[in-house]
Design an enzyme around this catalytic site. Structure first.
Site, short mmCIF file in Angstrom:
data_model
loop_
_atom_site.label_atom_id
_atom_site.label_comp_id
_atom_site.label_asym_id
_atom_site.label_seq_id
_atom_site.Cartn_x
_atom_site.Cartn_y
_atom_site.Cartn_z
N GLU A 164 49.69 -14.72 -1.50
CA GLU A 164 49.65 -16.15 -1.16
C GLU A 164 50.91 -16.66 -0.44
OE1 GLU A 164 48.57 -18.72 -4.37
OE2 GLU A 164 46.67 -17.71 -4.73
N ASN B 94 42.13 -14.80 -2.72
CA ASN B 94 42.30 -15.60 -3.93
C ASN B 94 41.54 -16.90 -3.70
OD1 ASN B 94 44.12 -13.58 -4.50
ND2 ASN B 94 45.90 -14.91 -4.70
N TYR C 293 40.30 -20.43 -5.39
CA TYR C 293 40.34 -21.38 -6.50
C TYR C 293 39.51 -22.62 -6.24
CZ TYR C 293 43.68 -18.48 -8.88
OH TYR C 293 44.24 -17.42 -9.55
C1 FCB Z 1 47.62 -18.39 -7.90
C2 FCB Z 1 48.78 -17.47 -8.17
C3 FCB Z 1 48.78 -16.91 -9.57
C4 FCB Z 1 48.42 -17.99 -10.58
C5 FCB Z 1 47.13 -18.66 -10.21
C6 FCB Z 1 46.67 -19.70 -11.20
O1 FCB Z 1 47.91 -19.22 -6.84
O2 FCB Z 1 48.77 -16.41 -7.25
O3 FCB Z 1 50.03 -16.35 -9.83
O4 FCB Z 1 49.44 -18.90 -10.67
O5 FCB Z 1 47.29 -19.28 -8.95
#
Ligand code: FCB
Length: 465
Positions: free
Chosen positions: A197, A326, A328
Site C-alpha cells: 500500500e 487489498n 477494504y
Molecule cells: C491495511 C494495512 C494493514 C491493516 C489493515 C486494516 O491498509 O495494510 O496493515 O492496517 O489496513
C-alpha cells in the site's frame, strides 16, 4: 475517521442493506459447497511484522519509523506501541499450529527490515534472518505457502534519518535489502510482495501525518510515492537477477470509485479520484507509465515532476508476476469532489462495507490490465464484537461471494488472504480495533478462536461457501 481522511468526507445517510445476507448459517462440514472455488485456491490470512511480532529490542533488531513514532506522545490511541504486540516473535510456533488447524494454504506476513538489517543497510543480523527461516520452515512443514512482503511501512529509522523514502537512494537501499532476503530465503519462498500500500504511506504517513513518519506535506508525499514505486521496480529486477523461480508483485490498496449521484460533475470527480486512488499505482506497475490525467493534475507539483527521471518508468514497469489487491471498500464522490459514505461502515469509520465493489474492482483489473494473476492480499473488517463476530462472518461471506463471481467472470484470482489472522497493533488506533479472526488477550497473550475463525475453517475444508 482518523485514518484515511485525506479526501473530504461528508457523511450522508448511510444506505442500509448493502452488506447483504444477515446472520451466517451454520454449515455442515461435509456438505458440498454451493459456491465451489478452484481446486488449489489459496485460502489464506495476512499479518505484518510491526503489527504482530513485538520483541522490538531483541536479538539485534534496530528501530523502525514505527518504533519512534509510536513512542511519541499523542500519536497512537491510548499511547499503545508495537513493543510487544501479539508477541508473535516468541509465540510463532503456537501461531503456526493455529494456522495449520484452520487449514490455511497460504500465509502472508512481512519481514521487519530493521530486524534483518538493523540500520537498513550493511551487515545482515543473523538472528533476524534466523527468525524468518524458522517461520518459513514452520509454514512449509505444515503445508502452508509463505507469501512474503518486504516492506509493510516499517522503514528503518537509520534510513529515515537520511530522508527515508524522500531520498531517492532509499529505492536502492530497499533493493539491496530485497536482494539479501532473496539470497537467504529465495529457495523456500514461492511468492514475494515488494511494497504494501504505497498509497497509505503517501496519504496517511506523509499527507495526513497520522502514520509514521507523521509528515504533512503533499509534495513530499508524492515524491515518496514515486520512490516507493522505483524501489518496487528495482526489487523486481533484483529477484530476476537471482537463479530462483519465485514470483513477485506489489500489494496495492485499491478502491473502485463511483459518482455519488447522476450529475456530470460527480462522474468527472469519480474519474479524477480513480486516477489518484488506483491508476497512479496500477499504470506505472503494469503499463510502465503514469496516467496522463494524473500527471496533468500534478502540473503545479514541481518536486514530483523533478523526481521522475528518465528511465524510471521502465524500471517500475518491469514485468510483475502477480498483483496483490487489498480491498477494504469503495469511494463515492459528489460533484464538488467530496467523498461521501453511502454504505455502513465498520468499527474503522474510514471503511465503507460494499462487497460488490470487490467484483467491480477485480473485473476492472482484468478488463483494463489483462490477465495478470491476482491475489487478494488483504480484506477484512474491524468489529467490536469480541468473540461472536457474526458481522465479520457476514462480511467475509459476502466478499468471498463477490470474489467467486469474479472468478466465474474469468478473473485469474488465485488466493484470498483475510486481514487478519489475529488481533494486532492497528497503527494509529493501537489495540483499540480488532481485525483478527483469532482473539488475542493482550494481558495474557492467550489466543482464542472467534466465531469467524470456526466459520473460515469450514469454508476452507469445503473449498467454498
Ligand atoms: C491495511 C494495512 C494493514 C491493516 C489493515 C486494516 O491498509 O495494510 O496493515 O492496517 O489496513
Amino acid at each position: 475517521m482518523r485514518r484515511r481522511s485525506v479526501l473530504t468526507l461528508a457523511a450522508v445517510g448511510a444506505v442500509a442493506g448493502c452488506a447483504r445476507g444477515g446472520p451466517a448459517r451454520p454449515e455442515a462440514a461435509a456438505a458440498a459447497p454451493a459456491l465451489a472455488f478452484p481446486p488449489r485456491f489459496g485460502w489464506g490470512a495476512a499479518t505484518s511484522a510491526y503489527q504482530l511480532e513485538g520483541a522490538a529490542n531483541e536479538d539485534g533488531r534496530g528501530p523502525s519509523v514505527w518504533d519512534v513514532f509510536s513512542h511519541q506522545p499523542g500519536r497512537i490511541r491510548n499511547g499503545d506501541t508495537g513493543d510487544v504486540a501479539a508477541d508473535h516473535y516468541h509465540r510463532f510456533a503456537e501461531d503456526l499450529d493455529i494456522m495449520k488447524d484452520l487449514g490455511l494454504r497460504s500465509y502472508r506476513f512481512s519481514i521487519s527490515w530493521s530486524r534483518v538489517l538493523p540500520t537498513g543497510r550493511g551487515t545482515v543480523n543473523a538472528k533476524g534472518i534466523d527468525f524468518y527461516h524458522k517461520l518459513v520452515d514452520g509454514l512449509l512443514a505444515r503445508g502452508i505457502a509463505p507469501v512474503v512482503t518486504l516492506f509493510h511501512w516499517d522503514t528503518p529509522q537509520a534510513l529515515q534519518e537520511l530522508g527515508g523514502w524522500e531520498n531517492r537512494d532509499c529505492a536502492k537501499w530497499f533493493a539491496d535489502y530485497a536482494h539479501a532476503m532473496f539470497t537467504a530465503l529465495g529457495d523456500k519462498v514461492p511468492t514475494w510482495l515488494t511494497i504494501n500500500e504505497p498509497k497509505t504511506v503517501v496519504d496517511v504517513g506523509y499527507t495526513a501525518g497520522i502514520h509514521a513518519p507523521g509528515k504533512q506535506d503533499r509534495r513530499l508525499a508524492n515524491v515518496v510515492g514515486h520512490h516507493l514505486l522505483l524501489g518496487h521496480g528495482l526489487a523486481v529486477q533484483a529477484l530476476r537477477a537471482t537463479s530462483g523461480n519465485g514470483r513477485i508483485g506489489a500489494a496495492l490498496s485499491l478502491s473502485p470509485t463511483y459518482p455519488a449521484d447522476d450529475s456530470d460533475g460527480a462522474r468527472t470527480a469519480a474519474t479524477t479520484a480513480d486516477a489518484e486512488e488506483n491508476r497512479r499505482w496500477l499504470d506505472p506497475l503494469l503499463r510502465g507509465r503514469y496516467p496522463q490525467d494524473w500527471l496533468d493534475s500534478q502540473a503545479a507539483d514541481a518536486p514530483v515532476r523533478a523526481a521522475i527521471k528518465d528511465g524510471d518508468l521502465a524500471v517500475i514497469g518491469t514485468r510483475n508476476d502477480l498483483l496483490g489487491v487489498n480491498y477494504y471498500g469503495p469511494t463515492h464522490l459528489t460533484g464538488t469532489g467530496a467523498r461521501v459514505m453511502q454504505h455502513p461502515t465498520s468499527q474503522a469509520t474510514w471503511q465503507e462495507i460494499y462487497p460488490d465493489g470487490l467484483f467491480d474492482l477485480l473485473t476492472r483489473i482484468k478488463r483494463d490490465y489483462g490477465d495478470i494473476p491476482v491475489s487478494i492480499t488483504e480484506n477484512g473488517m474491524a468489529t467490536e464484537n469480541p468473540l461472536q463476530d457474526q458481522d465479520r462472518i457476514t462480511f467475509l461471506r459476502d466478499h468471498l461471494t463477490a470474489a467467486h463471481r469474479a472468478i466465474q467472470a474469468g478473473v485469474k484470482l488465485e488466493s484470498y488472504h483475510l486481514w487478519s489472522l489475529m488481533d494486532n497493533f492497528e497503527w494509529a488506533e493501537g489495540y483499540s480495533q480488532r481485525w483478527g479472526i483469532i482473539h488475542v488477550d493482550y494481558a495474557t497473550q492467550r489466543r482464542t478462536h472467534k466465531a469467524s475463525a470456526d466459520w473460515y475453517k469450514t469454508v476452507i475444508a469445503r473449498n467454498g461457501l
